[in-house]
Scaffold this motif. Sequence first.
Motif, PDB file in Angstrom:
ATOM      1  N   GLY A 186       7.822 -26.084 -21.592  1.00 60.61           N
ATOM      2  CA  GLY A 186       7.654 -27.514 -21.766  1.00 60.61           C
ATOM      3  C   GLY A 186       8.846 -28.344 -21.321  1.00 60.61           C
ATOM      4  N   GLU A 187      10.024 -27.773 -21.339  1.00 63.75           N
ATOM      5  CA  GLU A 187      11.226 -28.507 -20.944  1.00 63.75           C
ATOM      6  C   GLU A 187      11.743 -28.102 -19.570  1.00 63.75           C
ATOM      7  N   ALA A 188      10.992 -27.312 -18.837  1.00 64.94           N
ATOM      8  CA  ALA A 188      11.456 -26.802 -17.541  1.00 64.94           C
ATOM      9  C   ALA A 188      11.766 -27.912 -16.548  1.00 64.94           C
ATOM     10  N   VAL A 189      10.947 -28.947 -16.495  1.00 65.13           N
ATOM     11  CA  VAL A 189      11.198 -30.050 -15.557  1.00 65.13           C
ATOM     12  C   VAL A 189      12.520 -30.737 -15.904  1.00 65.13           C
ATOM     13  N   ASN A 190      12.777 -30.943 -17.188  1.00 60.53           N
ATOM     14  CA  ASN A 190      14.053 -31.542 -17.601  1.00 60.53           C
ATOM     15  C   ASN A 190      15.229 -30.662 -17.221  1.00 60.53           C
ATOM     16  N   LEU A 191      15.081 -29.363 -17.371  1.00 59.08           N
ATOM     17  CA  LEU A 191      16.147 -28.440 -16.970  1.00 59.08           C
ATOM     18  C   LEU A 191      16.429 -28.561 -15.478  1.00 59.08           C
ATOM     19  N   VAL A 192      15.376 -28.547 -14.685  1.00 54.57           N
ATOM     20  CA  VAL A 192      15.523 -28.639 -13.230  1.00 54.57           C
ATOM     21  C   VAL A 192      16.158 -29.977 -12.827  1.00 54.57           C
ATOM     22  N   ASN A 193      15.804 -31.040 -13.533  1.00 46.96           N
ATOM     23  CA  ASN A 193      16.330 -32.362 -13.196  1.00 46.96           C
ATOM     24  C   ASN A 193      17.760 -32.592 -13.674  1.00 46.96           C
ATOM     25  N   ASN A 194      18.224 -31.792 -14.640  1.00 46.46           N
ATOM     26  CA  ASN A 194      19.546 -32.040 -15.226  1.00 46.46           C
ATOM     27  C   ASN A 194      20.566 -30.926 -15.036  1.00 46.46           C
ATOM     28  N   PHE A 195      20.146 -29.810 -14.458  1.00 43.92           N
ATOM     29  CA  PHE A 195      21.061 -28.692 -14.232  1.00 43.92           C
ATOM     30  C   PHE A 195      20.866 -28.159 -12.821  1.00 43.92           C
ATOM     31  N   LYS A 196      21.886 -27.468 -12.335  1.00 43.07           N
ATOM     32  CA  LYS A 196      21.770 -26.858 -11.013  1.00 43.07           C
ATOM     33  C   LYS A 196      20.916 -25.595 -11.143  1.00 43.07           C
ATOM     34  N   VAL A 197      19.764 -25.603 -10.516  1.00 40.54           N
ATOM     35  CA  VAL A 197      18.844 -24.467 -10.525  1.00 40.54           C
ATOM     36  C   VAL A 197      18.666 -24.018  -9.082  1.00 40.54           C
ATOM     37  N   GLU A 198      18.867 -22.728  -8.847  1.00 47.31           N
ATOM     38  CA  GLU A 198      18.739 -22.218  -7.476  1.00 47.31           C
ATOM     39  C   GLU A 198      17.344 -21.696  -7.181  1.00 47.31           C
ATOM     40  N   LYS A 199      16.744 -20.982  -8.140  1.00 49.69           N
ATOM     41  CA  LYS A 199      15.427 -20.381  -7.945  1.00 49.69           C
ATOM     42  C   LYS A 199      14.706 -20.333  -9.277  1.00 49.69           C
ATOM     43  N   VAL A 200      13.364 -20.318  -9.205  1.00 49.25           N
ATOM     44  CA  VAL A 200      12.543 -20.221 -10.405  1.00 49.25           C
ATOM     45  C   VAL A 200      11.531 -19.098 -10.193  1.00 49.25           C
TER      46      VAL A 200
END
Length: 183
Positions: free
Chosen positions: A2-16
């Motif tokens: 449920g919070e994955a979009v917020n994580l992607v928008n607020n942290f550096k994410v390389e791959k999912v």
Amino acid sequence: MGEAVNLVNNFKVEKVIFNCGEFNELEKELINALEKKKISYYSCIKELNIDKYKLQFLNTGVYDNENDNSSVIYTELNNYKFLFMGDAGVEVEEDLLEKYNLQEIDVLKVGHHGSKTSSSPKFIDEINPKYSIISVGKNNRYGHPNKEVLNNLNNSKIYRTDLDGSIMFKIKKDRLKIETCTP
């Protein structure tokens, strides 16, 4: 999830990495965010190598229940066996026991927050975890973890995020050390 979009928008994410099965609405929303940020994503992988370590994704089946499609990850670190059950339930547990030799697990991340839909006596007896970790919110509306599940796990040392806070495992000089940080 449920919070994955917020994580992607607020942290550096390389791959999912997504689990197996059809994408649900939350996952589709996340994919849109990933595509906007040009972040790679993968679905239903079998293993992931990180340096000299390997994460094995054991649950590659597709089930009718979305929780049962959870990624189940096994890894060995310095001869310690870790098994992360996601939200997988009893049906997945039975399939895993048929397909893999999962015995004497050192650290088990208990399935589905300790819900009665997972951690069957047969599964727990077979894998025989030394330590069981239950990720669960304090005073959650579902009443997790379930008393029967706690009883099934009584031969292992149980850590719970609602009681113990953050739980950290460190391996130093081939010894496993567990630290907690009460909230």
